[in-house]
Design an enzyme around this catalytic site. Structure first.
Site, PDB file in Angstrom:
ATOM      1  NE  ARG A 194       0.019  -0.360   4.924  1.00 27.81           N
ATOM      2  CZ  ARG A 194      -0.219   0.253   6.077  1.00 27.81           C
ATOM      3  NH1 ARG A 194      -1.289   0.996   6.230  1.00 27.81           N
ATOM      4  NH2 ARG A 194       0.595   0.109   7.094  1.00 27.81           N
ATOM      5  CE  LYS A 201       7.842  -1.728   5.467  1.00 23.61           C
ATOM      6  NZ  LYS A 201       7.148  -2.843   6.127  1.00 23.61           N
ATOM      7  CG  ASP A 212       8.967  -6.057   5.965  1.00 26.65           C
ATOM      8  OD1 ASP A 212       8.578  -7.153   5.496  1.00 26.65           O
ATOM      9  OD2 ASP A 212       8.292  -5.378   6.759  1.00 26.65           O
ATOM     10  CD  GLU A 243       9.449  -7.427   9.303  1.00 18.21           C
ATOM     11  OE1 GLU A 243      10.494  -6.826   9.629  1.00 18.21           O
ATOM     12  OE2 GLU A 243       8.327  -7.016   9.610  1.00 18.21           O
ATOM     13  CG  ASP A 278       5.294  -8.385  10.298  1.00 20.54           C
ATOM     14  OD1 ASP A 278       4.521  -8.460  11.261  1.00 20.54           O
ATOM     15  OD2 ASP A 278       5.456  -7.321   9.653  1.00 20.54           O
ATOM     16  CE  LYS A 328       4.559  -4.922  12.252  1.00 19.33           C
ATOM     17  NZ  LYS A 328       4.269  -5.228  10.845  1.00 19.33           N
ATOM     18  CB  CYS A 371       4.465   0.263  15.384  1.00 17.80           C
ATOM     19  SG  CYS A 371       5.656   1.300  14.530  1.00 17.80           S
ATOM     20  CG  ASP A 431      10.004  -1.560  12.346  1.00 12.92           C
ATOM     21  OD1 ASP A 431      10.356  -0.405  12.060  1.00 12.92           O
ATOM     22  OD2 ASP A 431       9.194  -2.216  11.669  1.00 12.92           O
ATOM     23  CG  ASP A 456       9.624   3.256  11.649  1.00 16.81           C
ATOM     24  OD1 ASP A 456       8.474   2.873  11.918  1.00 16.81           O
ATOM     25  OD2 ASP A 456      10.229   2.934  10.615  1.00 16.81           O
TER      26      ASP A 456
HETATM   27 MG    MG Z   1       6.799  -6.325   8.305  1.00 21.76          MG
END
Ligand code: MG
Length: 377
Positions: free
Chosen positions: A38, A176, A204, A232, A257, A281, A309, A334, A336
């Site tokens: 996204r 990412k 990730d 990840e 994750d 998370k 998060c 993580d 941030d």
């Molecule tokens: Mg992740």
């Protein structure tokens, strides 16, 4: 569980939960946030206020991460007002486990609204006991370092963002990838070359690769000596077999994750060795109560955890920071969210200073006032 014994020493034996209120919080981001799943321009979250009969208030927050948790703003508001509030209003907060079990059982799924109310309850509990929450959750550390996320973009832009992050004092970057597997090794190589060997790189993929692609991409990064701390969620969330196959075939540690929401998911991953590390998370676990169960299982099996998060403001990230500081098995962070927002920080609670998060002595989660929220009365 030591934190439960501590509560008995205090002179608060009963605290009725008198009200649960919801509101909306909208904050501009410094830059658009882009992953394989996204693109987001603004943080638009639900905020929660739990009121105790002692007049104290606990704060919570939930972002609508529909692509990961399924939660949207209307679903979060409805879950809290029509299911969670009727289930726990009037209960005694000092019987914390009973309240948390009732909250968790108020409906299935809906982990984000559960997390918002769970953290507000822990906040109120800590404030009532006059202790910062991290001390009540184990008190393992008082400060720790977070990484910063670099969004997936054209290579030159990612290199520029990585250099800017290093300039702001971040020595751990989460990159990412996964939108275009053919380009991913090139992206990471360019970033490694630009930032030098001292910066830790986490990668990730947000489920962006197949198991076979994961193995070939990760092996290519290993062959190039890119020194990646972890990769990840390379494969689809429910592809446990694929995750396990990747973990078995590469040297780089794999962090689960999207594959781990509940304590049962965590146990399954630990028992089958489907991943090396777990990403906790609050928005996936449904809050601190279930996150502590994951920590307990991880601790027992020596599986290190990272606390992450969603696109959360300082309220929910502060709650996650307390959990991280409380629990020794959470060795990576993580968190941030506040660094990605363009708005100034709210007063109170953990201090977010570049990469460092330092706990304060403020009771509960510690946020003094939620600025800019629109409360529904
Ligand atoms: Mg992740």
């Amino acid at each position: 569980q030591p934190f439960r014994r501590i509560s008995c020493m205090w002179e608060v034996f009963f605290l009725r939960i008198t009200d649960i209120q919801v509101g909306r919080l909208s904050l501009p981001l410094a830059h658009p946030f882009k992953t394989a799943l996204r693109t987001v321009e603004r943080l638009e979250d639900v905020v929660v206020r739990v009121v105790g009969e002692n007049g104290l208030v606990g704060y919570g927050e939930a972002p609508p991460t529909a692509v990961i948790t399924g939660d949207t703003i209307p679903s979060i508001l409805c879950a809290i007002e029509e299911y969670i509030k009727p289930a726990i209003a009037g209960m005694d907060l000092m019987d914390l486990d009973a309240v948390m079990e009732r909250l968790d059982g108020s409906m299935v799924h809906n982990t984000s609204p559960k997390a918002a109310v769970d953290m507000a309850l822990y906040d109120l509990w800590g404030r009532t006991l006059g202790k910062p929450l991290y001390q009540l959750l184990g008190g393992a550390k008082t400060a720790f370092e977070t990484d910063l996320t670099i969004s997936v973009n054209p290579v030159e832009e990612m290199v520029r963002d990585a250099l800017e992050a290093r300039g702001r004092g971040f020595s751990i970057l989460k990159i990412k990838v996964g939108k275009d597997p053919a380009l991913d090794v090139e992206r990471i190589a360019a970033i490694r070359k630009a930032v030098g060997p001292a910066v830790k790189l986490r990668v990730d993929a947000n489920q962006g690769w197949t198991a076979a692609e994961s193995v070939s991409i990760i092996k290519a990064m290993e062959d190039k000596g890119l020194n990646i701390e972890l990769v990840e969620q390379p494969v689809a969330a429910r592809d446990f077999e694929g995750l396990k196959a990747v973990t078995a075939q590469v040297d780089t540690p794999i962090l689960a994750d999207e594959a781990v929401f509940s304590p049962a998911d965590a146990l399954h991953i630990i028992e089958t060795h489907a991943a090396d590390y777990l990403n906790i998370k609050l928005m996936k676990t449904g809050g601190i109560h279930n996150a502590l169960k994951i920590c307990e299982a991880a601790e027992k099996n020596g599986v290190k955890c990272l606390i992450g998060c969603m696109l959360e403001s300082q309220i929910a990230v502060a709650a996650a920071a307390h959990l991280c500081a409380g629990q020794g098995i959470i060795t990576m962070a993580d968190l941030d969210g506040p660094s990605l927002c363009a708005s100034p920080l709210m007063p109170g609670g953990p201090v977010f200073d570049g990469a460092m998060i330092t706990m304060s002595g403020d009771p509960g989660i510690g946020i003094e006032a939620v600025e800019g929220a629109q409360w529904q009365c």
